[in-house]
Enzyme design. Structure first.
Site: not given
Ligand code: ARG
Length: 476
Positions: A170, A291, A297, A304, A331, A336
């Site tokens: 948790h 940043s 930063k 990310e 087919y 495609q």
């Protein structure tokens, strides 16, 4: 890219030279562009050429082509491959796809023999073959990246079998674990990912060629021979199925989605761990950016971005599943549309794994900060309960006793190990001086989980050793 028409055949000046025989007017220019796939299927020109060389070689073996024709075709195709690789090949939208572009250029180069290449074959089995060869090659490349990453994780884990950090449930401090043990959890996830790809490769590696348009062909073909030339494990057993289904691509994309899911979870942990609130690890500057406004930063961009890219691979999987679900045999042009999602998933997984394989071994754990964090949050509470059980208390009662000790710790802002023996004994006189070294220290806690799969340093060391052997077997 041009849209010039095939001027070598004046009677069909406006229609395709490849199939224009029964048409009485030119394809609408927009429709030609709309239905073309050469913009993206040129990506597997190599597989297309390899498939054609094998097909022609088989046709010569069974006597449908002469040796001379076969040699002209092979030489012509090899020259075209060199043209493509040198950037000298003119891809034409009016020739629709990679197959007809290459075949048309072949005929232009070698004449009549080029027109014989498509004997006993259709673009339907051709494209199904190409895409299987392509996925097979990409699986091999992805497995190499996975192996590199897995080895990187093992290296980092081996250095951190004694590094203690809080384990979470948790996202709340639960019990101490070793950083090596945590990394080995990542390793296990990625090993299953490799196993899935290896398994998927088997079903991908079946050869459609010989199925022709849908029903097979009237020529005395030797499918087993073509399959052998192309390294296929076996021929596809049913021609209708072989030209139609793209389940191997869906299966690949499902495996790719699971890889991304795992990379995303690992990313999420790294993002947390590098934050000022955790500070468990440092990601070297070369994997981060700053940043433009906040000078302090250092952002964990790579993890990310990978967490974000996971969504598009899931999207690719949904595209392919939905693409397939309504198609009657055999087919259909729908197929495609299998290519772009597949390519997108492949590119995304490859890029993500490449970044991870470089970044993970370069992670620097802040050993002291991890240890400090493990000392907060009563991570050895379960150990104290286990200590009481070993001294004759029923587990539920032990749980209750330790709960009260934790409440005192909260009140006094102290870890259990920082309470005095007298303070602890007020909850149970079974608690003795040995409690600190047997239960309440971090080392005692991790060392006690000394069984296969447990976090004890000795166990993690053994797990790492077994892991190296497992990798050798997996990629043998
Ligand atoms: N470009 C087509 C594809 O990607 C090749 C097969 C076309 N076959 C056909 N009968 N139109 O699926």
């Amino acid at each position: 890219m041009t849209t010039s028409s095939n001027s070598s055949n004046p009677s069909q000046a406006q229609t395709s030279g490849m199939w224009g025989g029964r048409f009485s007017e030119a394809t609408d220019a927009f429709v030609a562009e709309f239905t073309a796939s050469v913009q993206f299927d040129q990506r597997f020109y190599k597989q297309d050429i390899a498939g054609s060389i094998a097909h022609a070689t088989m046709l010569a073996k069974v006597g449908v082509l002469t040796e001379q024709e076969r040699n002209d075709i092979v030489n012509g195709l090899n020259t075209i491959k060199a043209e493509i690789e040198a950037g000298n090949f003119e891809w034409r939208i009016d020739l629709e796809d990679v197959h007809m572009n290459i075949e048309s250029r072949l005929t232009q180069r070698i004449g009549i023999a080029g027109k014989k290449l498509h004997t006993g074959r259709s673009r339907n089995d051709q494209v199904a073959t190409d895409i299987r060869l392509y996925v097979r090659d990409e699986i091999d490349a992805i497995l190499q990246l996975l192996e590199k990453l897995q080895n990187g994780i093992l290296g980092l884990a081996a250095k951190n079998t004694n590094t203690i950090m809080p384990g979470f449930t948790h996202l709340q401090t639960a019990q101490p674990v070793t950083f090596g043990h945590h990394l080995m959890a990542w390793f296990e996830m990625l090993v299953r990912d490799s196993e899935r790809l290896i398994d998927c490769r088997k079903r991908t590696n079946r050869m459609p060629l010989g199925s022709a348009a849908l029903a097979g062909t009237t020529y005395p073909i030797d499918r087993a021979y073509t399959a052998e030339l192309l390294g296929f494990e076996a021929v596809a057993e049913n021609s209708l199925d072989a030209v139609s289904d793209r389940d191997f691509g869906i299966e690949f994309n499902a495996a790719a989605s699971l890889i991304m899911m795992h990379l995303s979870r690992m990313s999420e942990e790294m993002i947390l761990w590098t934050s000022a609130q955790f500070k468990f690890v440092n990601i070297p500057d070369r994997f981060c950016t700053g940043s433009s406004i906040m000078p302090q930063k250092k952002n964990p961009d790579v993890p990310e971005l990978i967490r974000g890219k996971t969504g598009r691979v899931y999207g690719d999987l949904m595209s392919l599943l939905t693409l397939m679900k309504g198609q009657p045999l055999a087919y259909n042009k729908d197929n495609q549309e299998d290519k772009e999602p597949l390519f997108d998933a492949i590119d995304t997984v490859r890029g993500s794994l490449m970044a991870f394989a470089d970044m993970i071994p370069a992670l620097v754990p802040n050993i002291e900060i991890m240890r400090e964090a493990a000392l907060r949050g009563f991570s050895t509470a379960t150990d104290l309960a286990d200590y009481l059980v070993k001294n004759g208390v029923a587990f539920r009662d032990a749980h209750e006793i330790v709960g009260k000790a934790v409440a005192l710790g909260v009140q006094e802002s102290k870890d259990l190990s920082e309470l005095s023996l007298e303070q602890l004994q007020q909850f149970s006189d079974l608690i003795q001086a040995d409690v600190f070294e047997k239960a309440l220290t971090l080392e005692a806690s991790v060392n006690a989980r000394n069984h296969i799969g447990g976090t004890a340093p000795a166990q993690v060391e053994a797990a790492i050793e077994r892991a190296y052997a497992r990798l050798e077997k997996l990629y043998a």
